[in-house]
Design an enzyme around this catalytic site. Structure first.
Site, mmCIF file in Angstrom:
data_model
loop_
_atom_site.group_PDB
_atom_site.id
_atom_site.type_symbol
_atom_site.label_atom_id
_atom_site.label_comp_id
_atom_site.label_asym_id
_atom_site.label_seq_id
_atom_site.Cartn_x
_atom_site.Cartn_y
_atom_site.Cartn_z
ATOM 1 N N THR A 133 33.556 32.915 39.844
ATOM 2 C CA THR A 133 32.566 33.256 40.859
ATOM 3 C C THR A 133 31.140 33.203 40.310
ATOM 4 O OG1 THR A 133 31.781 35.126 42.186
ATOM 5 C CG2 THR A 133 33.002 35.688 40.218
ATOM 6 N N ASP A 134 30.186 33.010 41.211
ATOM 7 C CA ASP A 134 28.775 33.048 40.781
ATOM 8 C C ASP A 134 28.331 34.471 40.432
ATOM 9 O OD1 ASP A 134 28.694 34.113 43.350
ATOM 10 O OD2 ASP A 134 27.161 32.745 44.121
ATOM 11 N N GLU A 135 29.141 35.472 40.819
ATOM 12 C CA GLU A 135 28.721 36.868 40.576
ATOM 13 C C GLU A 135 28.666 37.213 39.088
ATOM 14 O OE1 GLU A 135 30.333 39.911 43.053
ATOM 15 O OE2 GLU A 135 30.359 38.634 44.813
ATOM 16 N N TYR A 158 34.125 44.245 39.769
ATOM 17 C CA TYR A 158 34.733 42.938 40.087
ATOM 18 C C TYR A 158 34.134 41.841 39.211
ATOM 19 C CZ TYR A 158 35.196 38.422 42.468
ATOM 20 O OH TYR A 158 35.402 37.088 42.749
ATOM 21 N N LYS A 162 35.773 39.413 36.294
ATOM 22 C CA LYS A 162 35.793 37.949 36.352
ATOM 23 C C LYS A 162 35.064 37.355 35.131
ATOM 24 C CE LYS A 162 37.224 35.571 39.160
ATOM 25 N NZ LYS A 162 38.584 34.979 39.393
HETATM 26 P P1 NAD Z 1 41.981 36.670 48.079
HETATM 27 O O1 NAD Z 1 41.820 38.122 47.787
HETATM 28 O O2 NAD Z 1 41.912 36.200 49.491
HETATM 29 O O3 NAD Z 1 43.380 36.164 47.504
HETATM 30 C C1 NAD Z 1 43.852 36.533 46.239
HETATM 31 C C2 NAD Z 1 45.308 36.101 46.135
HETATM 32 O O4 NAD Z 1 45.781 36.489 44.828
HETATM 33 C C3 NAD Z 1 46.218 36.785 47.161
HETATM 34 O O5 NAD Z 1 47.114 35.834 47.722
HETATM 35 C C4 NAD Z 1 46.976 37.811 46.340
HETATM 36 O O6 NAD Z 1 48.273 38.101 46.853
HETATM 37 C C5 NAD Z 1 47.047 37.133 44.981
HETATM 38 N N1 NAD Z 1 47.203 38.106 43.889
HETATM 39 C C6 NAD Z 1 46.476 39.225 43.676
HETATM 40 N N2 NAD Z 1 46.939 39.899 42.603
HETATM 41 C C7 NAD Z 1 47.978 39.159 42.104
HETATM 42 C C8 NAD Z 1 48.861 39.302 41.009
HETATM 43 N N3 NAD Z 1 48.788 40.383 40.205
HETATM 44 N N4 NAD Z 1 49.778 38.356 40.769
HETATM 45 C C9 NAD Z 1 49.873 37.267 41.602
HETATM 46 N N5 NAD Z 1 49.090 37.088 42.673
HETATM 47 C C10 NAD Z 1 48.144 38.013 42.923
HETATM 48 O O7 NAD Z 1 40.919 35.943 47.159
HETATM 49 P P2 NAD Z 1 40.028 34.648 47.463
HETATM 50 O O8 NAD Z 1 38.805 35.071 48.168
HETATM 51 O O9 NAD Z 1 40.883 33.589 48.007
HETATM 52 O O10 NAD Z 1 39.597 34.270 45.962
HETATM 53 C C11 NAD Z 1 40.435 33.449 45.157
HETATM 54 C C12 NAD Z 1 39.777 33.257 43.809
HETATM 55 O O11 NAD Z 1 38.492 32.647 43.987
HETATM 56 C C13 NAD Z 1 39.524 34.556 43.054
HETATM 57 O O12 NAD Z 1 39.764 34.321 41.692
HETATM 58 C C14 NAD Z 1 38.056 34.852 43.308
HETATM 59 O O13 NAD Z 1 37.502 35.578 42.238
HETATM 60 C C15 NAD Z 1 37.493 33.445 43.381
HETATM 61 N N6 NAD Z 1 36.275 33.287 44.214
HETATM 62 C C16 NAD Z 1 36.238 33.768 45.500
HETATM 63 C C17 NAD Z 1 35.105 33.534 46.277
HETATM 64 C C18 NAD Z 1 35.015 34.013 47.716
HETATM 65 O O14 NAD Z 1 33.956 33.886 48.332
HETATM 66 N N7 NAD Z 1 36.068 34.538 48.306
HETATM 67 C C19 NAD Z 1 34.018 32.837 45.744
HETATM 68 C C20 NAD Z 1 34.090 32.393 44.407
HETATM 69 C C21 NAD Z 1 35.237 32.600 43.663
HETATM 70 O O1 DAU Z 2 29.636 35.122 45.472
HETATM 71 C C1 DAU Z 2 31.022 34.930 45.427
HETATM 72 C C2 DAU Z 2 31.726 36.206 45.817
HETATM 73 O O2 DAU Z 2 31.521 36.370 47.214
HETATM 74 C C3 DAU Z 2 33.210 36.201 45.484
HETATM 75 O O3 DAU Z 2 33.380 36.131 44.096
HETATM 76 C C4 DAU Z 2 33.889 37.460 46.018
HETATM 77 O O4 DAU Z 2 35.295 37.383 45.802
HETATM 78 C C5 DAU Z 2 33.628 37.542 47.509
HETATM 79 O O5 DAU Z 2 34.185 38.737 48.028
HETATM 80 C C6 DAU Z 2 32.132 37.498 47.801
HETATM 81 O O6 DAU Z 2 31.476 38.707 47.329
HETATM 82 P P1 DAU Z 2 30.350 39.459 48.196
HETATM 83 O O7 DAU Z 2 30.305 40.862 47.759
HETATM 84 O O8 DAU Z 2 29.095 38.677 48.206
HETATM 85 O O9 DAU Z 2 31.042 39.307 49.665
HETATM 86 P P2 DAU Z 2 31.185 40.328 50.878
HETATM 87 O O10 DAU Z 2 31.720 39.531 52.025
HETATM 88 O O11 DAU Z 2 31.916 41.567 50.496
HETATM 89 O O12 DAU Z 2 29.683 40.731 51.208
HETATM 90 C C7 DAU Z 2 28.706 39.748 51.515
HETATM 91 C C8 DAU Z 2 27.379 40.468 51.692
HETATM 92 O O13 DAU Z 2 27.448 41.286 52.889
HETATM 93 C C9 DAU Z 2 27.047 41.441 50.581
HETATM 94 O O14 DAU Z 2 25.644 41.433 50.367
HETATM 95 C C10 DAU Z 2 27.482 42.805 51.113
HETATM 96 C C11 DAU Z 2 27.227 42.669 52.600
HETATM 97 N N1 DAU Z 2 28.148 43.436 53.480
HETATM 98 C C12 DAU Z 2 29.487 43.269 53.300
HETATM 99 C C13 DAU Z 2 30.375 43.947 54.099
HETATM 100 C C14 DAU Z 2 31.858 43.790 53.886
HETATM 101 C C15 DAU Z 2 27.632 44.234 54.495
HETATM 102 O O15 DAU Z 2 26.411 44.369 54.665
HETATM 103 N N2 DAU Z 2 28.530 44.897 55.299
HETATM 104 C C16 DAU Z 2 29.875 44.799 55.142
HETATM 105 O O16 DAU Z 2 30.628 45.446 55.897
#
Ligand code: NAD
Ligand code: DAU
Length: 351
Positions: A133-135, A158, A162
């Site tokens: 992730t970019d975080e 988180y 990562k």
């Molecule tokens: P998600 O939470 O939707 O899915 C995570 C998946 O991992 C689920 O299917 C869950 O069952 C599985 N999982 C969790 N713990 C596990 C374990 N112990 N063993 C096996 N499986 C397990 O997550 P996502 O948003 O699809 O993110 C996927 C990946 O991409 C993550 O590594 C996250 O850090 C990264 N990522 C997410 C975002 C985003 O915006 N969502 C952006 C950048 C990177």
């Molecule tokens: O940048 C990549 C990341 O983006 C991934 O690595 C993470 O897995 C993914 O969850 C996401 O993280 P964020 O914290 O940026 O996403 P989230 O959707 O939780 O929140 C987006 C923005 O909105 C953040 O500034 C917090 C704000 N927010 C979020 C929720 C859930 C609100 O203001 N209200 C809310 O209820």
């Protein structure tokens, strides 16, 4: 085309399900194994359209279970791992950091050890691809972008977990010569995202006329990318990325949270045939997220210049597709927030 066996971890989750679909459909000669624990965020409904394909199989398993992972990888002898399994929600990491440490750090190291033992020193045609992730880069001020060599500065449990897993992946490359690649992506949006993240949470709440919780002043900025474009970037990096390298992936699409939610409100009012301004009245400013990162913005020019990747959808089109999907899949929204999953949703979002 050579026959390849790839284990995709976290394939039942949001991004993982789109990656599985892309690989199963685009590479009929590959053998794609989805390894997932099926936590609250993992849902096999996300994969109904590919589950019967002969090049796909699902294995329920936990990456924190070391014995299981070592024997599973040894038995399967994969050519590649695409590792997405993780605990992914920042708010949950603030409540329960240990779960993030175990899944995101220990789980990743278990996989690294397992491929190291299985591949021994024969790394020909092998790849461990870690999705990050970019975080990990921390928070930006008003200007600037995250580049691949931006120093790590994670701010939440988180992102600390990562960042740590990224460091382990690079350490295994440096120490043991493991063939690895890492990508760091910005915020994804699209179908199949558990309604705890900003966009599906807001869509779900507008649908049922519940408050729309905006953290702080809503001025935090995120860079949004449609999930299928992340999957296409993962495809390109898996096949053409330089071993040992890191690639940033982003949408070049920055939005202040409050502006994005207001835009969504307008779109939803139209789709639901409600009076303009109806959804916006639901906006409620709530206590800010602890340690809330102000701005993320990715410079994805390395990926564009070296591997010729760019996002295929404009944000306008992607957002409309996303809203349409959730409106057409209300049953999915009901299913993932009820029954055995209800407690995971209610713990945060039942107000
Ligand atoms: P998600 O939470 O939707 O899915 C995570 C998946 O991992 C689920 O299917 C869950 O069952 C599985 N999982 C969790 N713990 C596990 C374990 N112990 N063993 C096996 N499986 C397990 O997550 P996502 O948003 O699809 O993110 C996927 C990946 O991409 C993550 O590594 C996250 O850090 C990264 N990522 C997410 C975002 C985003 O915006 N969502 C952006 C950048 C990177
Ligand atoms: O940048 C990549 C990341 O983006 C991934 O690595 C993470 O897995 C993914 O969850 C996401 O993280 P964020 O914290 O940026 O996403 P989230 O959707 O939780 O929140 C987006 C923005 O909105 C953040 O500034 C917090 C704000 N927010 C979020 C929720 C859930 C609100 O203001 N209200 C809310 O209820």
């Amino acid at each position: 085309m050579s026959k390849k066996k790839i284990i995709i971890t976290g394939g039942a989750g949001f991004i993982g399900s789109h990656v599985i679909r892309r690989f199963v459909n685009n590479y009929p000669d590959y053998n794609i194994i989805n390894l997932d624990k099926l936590t609250y965020a993992g849902n096999l409904e996300n994969l109904r359209d590919v589950e019967k394909k002969s090049n796909y199989s699902f294995v329920k398993g936990d990456i924190t279970d070391r014995e299981f992972i070592l024997s599973f990888i040894e038995k399967e002898q994969p050519d590649g791992i695409i590792h997405l399994a993780a605990e992914s929600h920042v708010d949950r990491s603030i409540r329960n950091p240990m779960e993030f440490l175990l899944t995101n750090i220990v789980g990743t190291v278990n996989l690294l050890d397992a491929v190291r033992e299985t591949w021994k020193d024969n790394f020909d045609g092998k790849l461990f691809y870690h999705i990050s992730t970019d975080e990990v880069y921390g928070s930006l001020g008003d200007t600037g972008f995250f580049l691949e060599d931006t120093p790590y500065d994670p701010q939440s449990p988180y992102s600390a977990s990562k960042a740590s897993s990224d460091h382990f992946v690079r350490a295994y490359r440096n120490t043991f010569g493991l063939p690895v690649v890492i990508s760091n992506c910005s915020n994804n949006y699209g179908p199949n995202q558990f309604p705890e993240k900003l966009l599906p949470l807001m869509i779900n709440n507008i649908r049922s006329s519940k408050p729309l919780p905006i953290y702080g002043k809503g001025e935090n900025i995120r860079d949004w990318l449609y999930v299928e474009d992340h999957a296409s970037a993962i495809d390109v990096i898996y096949h053409q990325g330089k071993t040992g390298d890191t690639y940033n992936i982003g949408g070049d699409n920055e939005w202040k949270n409050i502006d994005l939610v207001k835009l969504l409100c307008e779109i939803m009012d139209q789709k639901l045939k409600r009076l303009s301004g109806t959804a916006e009245k639901l906006i409620t400013y709530v206590t800010d997220r602890a340690g809330h990162d102000m701005r993320y913005a990715i410079d994805a020019s390395k990926l564009k210049n070296e591997l010729n990747w760019s996002p295929s959808l404009t944000f306008e089109v992607g957002l409309e597709k996303t809203v349409d999907w959730y409106m057409a899949n209300e049953e999915w929204l009901e299913n993932v927030t009820s029954g055995q999953y209800k407690k995971y949703y209610d713990a945060y979002y039942s107000s």
